[in-house]
Write a protein that holds these residues in place. Structure first.
Motif, PDB file in Angstrom:
ATOM      1  N   GLY A 156       0.813  -1.208   0.000  1.00  0.00           N
ATOM      2  CA  GLY A 156       0.000   0.000   0.000  1.00  0.00           C
ATOM      3  C   GLY A 156       0.849   1.261   0.000  1.00  0.00           C
ATOM      4  O   GLY A 156       1.914   1.313   0.610  1.00  0.00           O
ATOM      5  N   ARG A 157       0.379   2.261  -0.705  1.00  0.00           N
ATOM      6  CA  ARG A 157       1.043   3.563  -0.755  1.00  0.00           C
ATOM      7  C   ARG A 157      -0.037   4.633  -0.663  1.00  0.00           C
ATOM      8  O   ARG A 157      -1.087   4.525  -1.287  1.00  0.00           O
ATOM      9  N   ALA A 158       0.236   5.662   0.112  1.00  0.00           N
ATOM     10  CA  ALA A 158      -0.763   6.726   0.225  1.00  0.00           C
ATOM     11  C   ALA A 158      -0.084   8.050   0.527  1.00  0.00           C
ATOM     12  O   ALA A 158       0.994   8.096   1.135  1.00  0.00           O
ATOM     13  N   SER A 159      -0.711   9.116   0.112  1.00  0.00           N
ATOM     14  CA  SER A 159      -0.271  10.459   0.466  1.00  0.00           C
ATOM     15  C   SER A 159      -0.667  10.751   1.910  1.00  0.00           C
ATOM     16  O   SER A 159      -1.780  10.426   2.340  1.00  0.00           O
ATOM     17  N   PHE A 160       0.233  11.365   2.652  1.00  0.00           N
ATOM     18  CA  PHE A 160      -0.083  11.763   4.031  1.00  0.00           C
ATOM     19  C   PHE A 160      -1.310  12.668   4.049  1.00  0.00           C
ATOM     20  O   PHE A 160      -2.225  12.483   4.859  1.00  0.00           O
ATOM     21  N   ASP A 161      -1.326  13.650   3.144  1.00  0.00           N
ATOM     22  CA  ASP A 161      -2.424  14.614   3.139  1.00  0.00           C
ATOM     23  C   ASP A 161      -3.764  13.948   2.829  1.00  0.00           C
ATOM     24  O   ASP A 161      -4.802  14.332   3.386  1.00  0.00           O
ATOM     25  N   SER A 162      -3.742  12.958   1.944  1.00  0.00           N
ATOM     26  CA  SER A 162      -4.985  12.249   1.623  1.00  0.00           C
ATOM     27  C   SER A 162      -5.508  11.479   2.829  1.00  0.00           C
ATOM     28  O   SER A 162      -6.714  11.485   3.112  1.00  0.00           O
ATOM     29  N   GLU A 163      -4.604  10.829   3.554  1.00  0.00           N
ATOM     30  CA  GLU A 163      -5.021  10.016   4.695  1.00  0.00           C
ATOM     31  C   GLU A 163      -5.470  10.871   5.882  1.00  0.00           C
ATOM     32  O   GLU A 163      -6.461  10.557   6.543  1.00  0.00           O
ATOM     33  N   ILE A 164      -4.763  11.970   6.143  1.00  0.00           N
ATOM     34  CA  ILE A 164      -5.114  12.789   7.309  1.00  0.00           C
ATOM     35  C   ILE A 164      -6.468  13.466   7.100  1.00  0.00           C
ATOM     36  O   ILE A 164      -7.189  13.768   8.058  1.00  0.00           O
ATOM     37  N   GLY A 165      -6.842  13.686   5.839  1.00  0.00           N
ATOM     38  CA  GLY A 165      -8.131  14.303   5.558  1.00  0.00           C
ATOM     39  C   GLY A 165      -9.318  13.396   5.829  1.00  0.00           C
ATOM     40  O   GLY A 165     -10.462  13.854   5.862  1.00  0.00           O
ATOM     41  N   LEU A 166      -9.051  12.097   6.051  1.00  0.00           N
ATOM     42  CA  LEU A 166     -10.131  11.130   6.238  1.00  0.00           C
ATOM     43  C   LEU A 166     -10.476  10.862   7.699  1.00  0.00           C
ATOM     44  O   LEU A 166     -11.459  10.172   7.982  1.00  0.00           O
ATOM     45  N   ILE A 167      -9.703  11.407   8.626  1.00  0.00           N
ATOM     46  CA  ILE A 167      -9.928  11.071  10.035  1.00  0.00           C
ATOM     47  C   ILE A 167     -11.289  11.574  10.514  1.00  0.00           C
ATOM     48  O   ILE A 167     -11.790  12.602  10.066  1.00  0.00           O
ATOM     49  N   ASN A 168     -11.873  10.788  11.423  1.00  0.00           N
ATOM     50  CA  ASN A 168     -13.108  11.175  12.125  1.00  0.00           C
ATOM     51  C   ASN A 168     -14.337  11.310  11.241  1.00  0.00           C
ATOM     52  O   ASN A 168     -15.368  11.786  11.705  1.00  0.00           O
ATOM     53  N   GLY A 169     -14.242  10.934   9.981  1.00  0.00           N
ATOM     54  CA  GLY A 169     -15.385  11.128   9.101  1.00  0.00           C
ATOM     55  C   GLY A 169     -15.924   9.832   8.531  1.00  0.00           C
ATOM     56  O   GLY A 169     -15.598   8.728   8.992  1.00  0.00           O
ATOM     57  N   ALA A 170     -16.735   9.979   7.496  1.00  0.00           N
ATOM     58  CA  ALA A 170     -17.384   8.825   6.877  1.00  0.00           C
ATOM     59  C   ALA A 170     -16.388   7.870   6.246  1.00  0.00           C
ATOM     60  O   ALA A 170     -16.695   6.695   6.031  1.00  0.00           O
ATOM     61  N   TYR A 171     -15.174   8.373   5.955  1.00  0.00           N
ATOM     62  CA  TYR A 171     -14.174   7.548   5.271  1.00  0.00           C
ATOM     63  C   TYR A 171     -13.042   7.115   6.203  1.00  0.00           C
ATOM     64  O   TYR A 171     -12.001   6.647   5.744  1.00  0.00           O
ATOM     65  N   ASN A 172     -13.230   7.256   7.489  1.00  0.00           N
ATOM     66  CA  ASN A 172     -12.187   6.917   8.453  1.00  0.00           C
ATOM     67  C   ASN A 172     -11.728   5.465   8.306  1.00  0.00           C
ATOM     68  O   ASN A 172     -10.539   5.155   8.450  1.00  0.00           O
ATOM     69  N   SER A 173     -12.664   4.580   8.002  1.00  0.00           N
ATOM     70  CA  SER A 173     -12.331   3.150   7.894  1.00  0.00           C
ATOM     71  C   SER A 173     -11.506   2.828   6.653  1.00  0.00           C
ATOM     72  O   SER A 173     -10.963   1.724   6.535  1.00  0.00           O
ATOM     73  N   THR A 174     -11.394   3.773   5.718  1.00  0.00           N
ATOM     74  CA  THR A 174     -10.624   3.510   4.497  1.00  0.00           C
ATOM     75  C   THR A 174      -9.145   3.863   4.653  1.00  0.00           C
ATOM     76  O   THR A 174      -8.354   3.588   3.747  1.00  0.00           O
TER      77      THR A 174
END
Length: 266
Positions: A156-174
Motif C-alpha cells: 500500500g502507498r498513500a499520500s499523508f495529506d490524503s489520509e489525514i483528511g479522512l480522520i473522524n469522518g465517513a471515510y475513516n475506515s478507508t
C-alpha cells in the motif's frame, strides 16, 4: 368700580397673554416637528470618497479562516517556520493550531502506518475533540517538515495529506486500505462545484505549504498576500504519456479544472 374694572381687565389680559403664549410655544414646537432641519454637509465632503472600501479588501476582511486548521510538526524547524508564518498572515486563532510535539514525531518524508497513527492521526483526533472542533473545521493545512507519504501496509502507498483528511469522518475506515474510496463532491464525482462542507462530505480538504526550500514555501504565502484582486497564470501539470493507465482519470480532472477556471474567471 374703576378699581374693580381695572383688576378684571388686568386679569383678562394676563389670561389672554398666557394662553396666547402657550399657543405660540405649541405652534412653534409643532412647526419644529413638522419641518425638521436637514444638514447638507454630507454632500459637501472634501475630498469626496468615490470608493466604497478605501482601505481595499484583504484576505482577512474578505475570507473567513475560522474553519481552517494548521498542522505543525514541532520537531521540525522547517514546519514551525512555515506554519507560524501562515498563522500570522491569516490571523489563525490559537485553538486552530495543531502542534505535534512528541519528541519522537518523525520529520522524514516517508513514514509507516503505525507512525502515522501514533504521531499524527490519533493526536489530531484528540486535539480536535478536546477543543470541540469536530463540526467547526473544513480545511487542514500541512507544511514542509510533515511527512509526505505513507508506505504500507504491504504494498500500500498513500499520500499523508490524503489520509489525514479522512480522520473522524465517513471515510475513516478507508485509512491504510489498498483501494480507492469514492465521494460525491465536485466535478470529479459528476457533481456541481459548490462551497465545501466537511459535515456534508465526510472528509477534510487538505492543502500543503511546501517547496524545495523554506523560502519557496514562504514565497507562496507572500505571493498569495499580493495576489488578492489580481489576475495571473496557473499551471496544470498533465502527464498525457500516462493516459493508457488509471492515471488518465487525473488528467481528465485537470482538463475539467481548466474549463472550470476559465469559465468562472474569464
Amino acid at each position: 368700580m374703576k378699581s374693580g374694572r381695572f383688576g378684571l381687565f388686568a386679569c383678562l389680559m394676563l389670561l389672554t397673554t398666557s394662553w396666547a403664549g402657550m399657543a405660540t410655544i405649541q405652534e412653534n414646537q409643532l412647526m419644529e416637528k413638522e419641518s425638521p432641519s436637514w444638514s447638507s454637509d454630507i454632500w459637501n465632503e472634501t475630498p469626496f470618497r468615490d470608493v466604497g472600501v478605501p482601505e481595499n479588501f484583504t484576505f482577512l476582511s474578505y475570507i473567513n479562516y475560522s474553519d481552517v486548521g494548521v498542522l505543525i510538526n514541532n520537531q521540525s524547524d522547517v514546519s514551525r517556520t512555515i506554519g507560524y508564518a501562515f498563522v500570522a498572515a491569516r490571523n489563525i486563532s490559537q485553538n486552530r493550531i495543531f502542534l505535534f510535539d512528541n519528541e519522537s514525531t518523525p520529520t522524514g518524508e516517508t513514514i509507516n502506518p503505525d507512525q502515522f497513527d501514533d504521531y499524527f492521526a490519533e493526536p489530531l483526533r484528540n486535539m480536535i475533540a478536546d477543543r470541540n472542533l469536530t463540526t467547526e473545521l473544513n480545511y487542514l493545512v500541512t507544511t514542509k517538515g510533515i511527512p509526505l507519504r505513507i508506505n504500507g501496509p504491504g504494498n500500500g502507498r498513500a499520500s499523508f495529506d490524503s489520509e489525514i483528511g479522512l480522520i473522524n469522518g465517513a471515510y475513516n475506515s478507508t485509512i491504510h486500505q489498498n483501494w480507492w474510496a469514492s465521494h460525491s463532491y465536485g466535478p470529479g464525482a459528476n457533481e456541481e462545484m459548490k462551497e465545501f462542507s466537511r459535515q456534508e462530505e465526510g472528509f477534510y480538504l487538505v492543502t500543503r505549504l511546501t517547496g524545495y526550500t523554506v523560502d519557496t514555501a514562504l514565497g507562496l504565502i507572500d505571493k498569495a498576500n499580493n495576489s488578492f484582486g489580481q489576475r495571473g497564470l496557473g499551471v496544470l501539470d498533465l502527464a498525457t504519456n500516462r493516459n493508457g493507465s488509471g492515471y488518465k482519470w487525473w488528467n481528465d480532472m485537470l482538463y475539467v479544472s481548466n474549463t472550470t477556471l476559465n469559465g468562472t474567471m474569464g
